[in-house]
Structure formats: C-alpha cells, structure tokens
Enzyme design. Structure first.
Site, mmCIF file in Angstrom:
data_model
loop_
_atom_site.group_PDB
_atom_site.id
_atom_site.type_symbol
_atom_site.label_atom_id
_atom_site.label_comp_id
_atom_site.label_asym_id
_atom_site.label_seq_id
_atom_site.Cartn_x
_atom_site.Cartn_y
_atom_site.Cartn_z
ATOM 1 C CB CYS A 36 6.976 42.983 -33.768
ATOM 2 S SG CYS A 36 5.070 44.325 -35.476
ATOM 3 C CB CYS A 74 6.529 39.150 -33.134
ATOM 4 S SG CYS A 74 5.451 38.150 -34.287
ATOM 5 C CB CYS A 86 6.822 47.024 -39.406
ATOM 6 S SG CYS A 86 4.809 46.384 -39.459
ATOM 7 C CB CYS A 106 6.984 47.634 -46.849
ATOM 8 S SG CYS A 106 6.491 46.451 -45.884
ATOM 9 C CB CYS A 128 -0.260 42.398 -35.898
ATOM 10 S SG CYS A 128 -0.070 40.485 -36.676
ATOM 11 C CD GLU A 188 3.509 52.826 -39.730
ATOM 12 O OE1 GLU A 188 3.433 52.757 -38.505
ATOM 13 O OE2 GLU A 188 4.168 51.361 -40.169
HETATM 14 S S1 SF4 Z 1 6.294 40.779 -36.978
HETATM 15 FE FE1 SF4 Z 1 4.502 42.484 -36.003
HETATM 16 S S2 SF4 Z 1 3.085 42.104 -37.518
HETATM 17 FE FE2 SF4 Z 1 4.862 40.717 -38.074
HETATM 18 S S3 SF4 Z 1 3.664 38.945 -37.508
HETATM 19 FE FE3 SF4 Z 1 4.540 39.440 -36.219
HETATM 20 S S4 SF4 Z 1 3.201 41.118 -34.739
HETATM 21 FE FE4 SF4 Z 1 2.197 40.781 -36.822
#
Ligand code: SF4
Length: 408
Positions: free
Chosen positions: A171, A168, A387, A157, A164, A144
């Site tokens: 996310c 987190c 995101c 962005c 990832c 994206e």
């Molecule tokens: S917020 Fe999402 S994209 Fe950013 S480091 Fe954490 S898991 Fe990865």
C-alpha cells in the site's frame, strides 16, 4: 505565553501581533472573537487579516453545539438549521452564498468559522469520470479522496489519517508511515468537496471509508463525522450505505458495532493464514487472524450486517489455488462476502498484478465453498488511483524541489 521578537521589522511586527491575537482568540475562546466582531473599529483591523486556516470548520460543531452557539450570539435557534441546510444539501462553498441568512450573520460566520479551508493541490479526472482530489491541510499535510461513478451510484472514498501506521506492504499510503489523525472537520471536508463536484440533480449514494489510514485507529474523530452523514439535517445517508474498512482491530470493531448503527464492515484480510498475513499486514503479528475473525463474527451478531472480507490479489504471492482453498475453509461457515481486489500497479512497490486466469480460478474455488465473491472493477485506471499514490507522488516532487533548492 507569547513572546514578541525584538528584531522584527515594523510591518512584520504588526503582522505578528495580528497572528498572536488571532491564535489566542481561536485557541482560547471563539466567543472572544465574536465579541471583538461587535467592536466594529477593532474588528475591521483584526478580521481583515485573520488567517482563515486558523479558524475552525463550522461543521466541527455538532448540531446541538451549533444551536448553542446561535443562542450565545443572541440568534434564534432556527438559524442553526438554516446554516446546516446550507452546508449539507445546499452545498454552499462560502458563507456569502448563504443568502437565506441575514448579511450580518453571514459576516459573523465568516469571521468565526471556515467552510472549505483546505487547498485543492491536485484534481485528476479519469476517462471513466472517477475524480480524485489531493487536499493540502493547514499544516501542509496531504490527503486524498475519490469520487466514483457507476450507473446511478455516486460513491466516495475518504481518508481518516495522514499516512498510515499499519504498514501493509502493498500500500502506497503506508509507505511514508503515520503522520497524524485527521480531525472530524478534515474528514467531513473531503465529503463536502466531493459532493460539490456533482451536478445539482445528483447526490452521493455511498461512502466508503477506505482511503488513507486505518479508520478504526481514528474512531474518535470518525464517528462524529459519520453521524453528520447519516443525520437528517446532514447528508441524510442511510448507515447501510456507509462502509468502514479495517485491517482488523478487534476491540475497535466491537466498539463500532456498539454504536447502534448498521454500517457495513469491510475487513482487510489479504491472506488466509497467519504467516503470510503477517508478511503482508505486519500488524497481524500482534493480533492474529482468529481474533480478527471472532471480532467480525461479533460485529455480525450485534448489527446483523454481513461482513465483507477484502483481499488484494498480489500476483504469485497470495493468489494461488491453495490460498483460495484456505480462504474457503475459513469463511464457508460464516455469513461473509469476499471482495477480490487485483493489485493496482504502483511503481514504488514490488508487486505484480494477478493474471486474469489465476483470478478466475481463485473465484471458482471460493464459490465451490459457497462463499459469495466479487472481483472489484478497477476505477480510474488512467489516474493515480491506488490509495496514497497521488500523495506519494506529490511528496516526492516536494522532496525533489527541496533537494534542488539553493545550496549554502
Ligand atoms: S492498506 Fe494502507 S491505508 Fe489501509 S491499513 Fe494498510 S497501510 Fe493503512
């Protein structure tokens, strides 16, 4: 070593041969492909069937490498500058549009490189004119990228990884784990595609590297891309207009500082103490808040750039007055700025948006410590702007299609 399957039908055998020759040529030597191009009768057979997705993006080559390539083709070196101009400021979408180049060179470029090979599988436009692209890469991976408009700012962005690995918990990008790093060309293609959404009289003003992925975990491929954005013969953006975010990988933060560029650093803190941060940002367990803050202090000392601390406000979890006071204590003696990001609702995630009064109190407490703070405006609220949200939706659709497919 290549093997030709014995049982292929004739038409497929020919196709298979073309793919083998093409793969060999692309992987082993692009120079070979260029030589084939000169053998017109053979090239017309091969080049018409080349799968463009297998050719390299032309901007994978650094400016110096492009000059060298021109020399190898017996071309004057100024052609490299003309090509760069077409890729970056002129926003060419295919080699045929590069009419400042001779027709033969345009054909050679098209036979050797690609320009924008990814497929745009979704293009969402919000009421506030935020635009989001979902790109499908040659291996089916989805990434994206977003264009945001605000007054005279045109901010994009971009993503640096497919998925990832930082995990987190709030996310969407991290939900499916890390698939792979993006190449320099794949990172740059996002920029070029978003840039081409702008009218001729508008330019990109800011780049934030905050999309899918942990940018500093892919610094090797990110740095050459940023070089092209800041180069005079690239997009010519000032390094201060580029922000790189990180969950806080101390050694990589220092490596970024040592590049000599004045990029902005945004550290995703999300909690003011170790236990809560580890719950929200699991990678914290092996790093610790102090090590992250020390690396950020070093970044400031080396670059002179004030560090931003990103803090996603999760209703009832990390947005209480005591959290604001703890954060104030952590940052009051630092040259820092806090970006509060009220949680974007993602239905797959069990987190609530913070209430407006709670957010207001959080801001007031931080300000009482002398810490500058901004509450980030929500952009593209009516599209899948969080995101990783759009990619996740698409992956789920694919899963549903697969599940609903013919049964044996
Ligand atoms: S917020 Fe999402 S994209 Fe950013 S480091 Fe954490 S898991 Fe990865």
């Amino acid at each position: 070593m290549f093997f030709l399957p014995a049982a292929l039908p004739k038409s497929l055998t020919a196709k298979y041969l073309v793919i083998l020759v093409t793969t060999f040529a692309v992987q082993e030597s692009h120079a070979l492909l260029a030589r084939l191009f000169r053998l017109k009768s053979l090239s017309s057979l091969l080049l018409s069937q080349i799968d463009c997705a297998m050719l390299p993006r032309i901007y994978e080559k650094s400016p110096a490498e492009l000059v060298q390539w021109c020399q190898e083709q017996g071309l004057p070196t100024y052609r490299a500058g003309q090509i760069q101009q077409q890729i970056f400021p002129n926003r060419a979408t295919q080699f045929g549009e590069m009419t400042n180049l001779p027709a033969k060179l345009r054909e050679l470029l098209a036979a050797t490189f690609t320009l924008l090979p990814s497929e745009v599988v979704a293009h969402q436009i919000a009421k506030d004119r935020t635009e989001k692209l979902l790109l499908q890469l040659h291996d089916g991976s989805l990434v994206e990228c977003v264009l945001m408009r605000e007054d005279d700012r045109r901010t994009i962005c971009i993503s640096t990884q497919v998925g990832c690995g930082m995990g987190c918990v709030f996310c969407a990008s991290g939900l499916l784990g890390l698939k792979r790093n993006l190449t320099t060309g794949e990172i740059l293609e996002q920029v070029l595609r978003l840039d081409r959404l702008l009218p001729a009289d508008e330019k990109l003003t800011n780049v934030v590297v905050m999309g899918m992925g942990e940018p500093l975990a892919n610094l090797k491929n990110l740095l050459p891309a940023l070089d092209r954005l800041t180069a005079d013969d690239g997009l010519g953006l000032g390094a201060r207009r580029i922000t790189v975010s990180t969950v806080g990988l101390p050694e990589k933060i220092r490596e970024l500082a040592q590049t000599g560029h004045q990029f902005n650093l945004a550290v995703s803190l999300h909690a003011p103490e170790a236990e809560l941060r580890t719950k929200l940002v699991p990678v914290n367990k092996n790093i610790g808040i102090e090590a992250v803050l020390e690396a950020a202090d070093d970044y400031f000392a080396i670059t002179g750039r004030r560090v931003s601390y990103e803090y996603v406000l999760l209703g009832g979890i990390n947005d209480l007055p005591e959290h604001a006071r703890q954060l104030g204590h952590l940052l009051k003696s630092r040259i820092a700025h806090v970006n509060l990001i009220p949680m974007n609702g993602v239905k797959e995630l069990p987190f609530a948006e913070p209430s407006a009064p709670q957010t207001g109190e959080f801001v007031a407490i931080l300000e009482s410590f002398g810490v500058p703070v901004t509450v980030r405006k929500r952009k593209g609220a009516d599209i899948d702007a969080a995101c990783g949200q759009l990619r996740m939706k698409r992956e789920q659709q694919n899963l549903v299609v697969l599940k609903a497919g013919p049964q044996p």
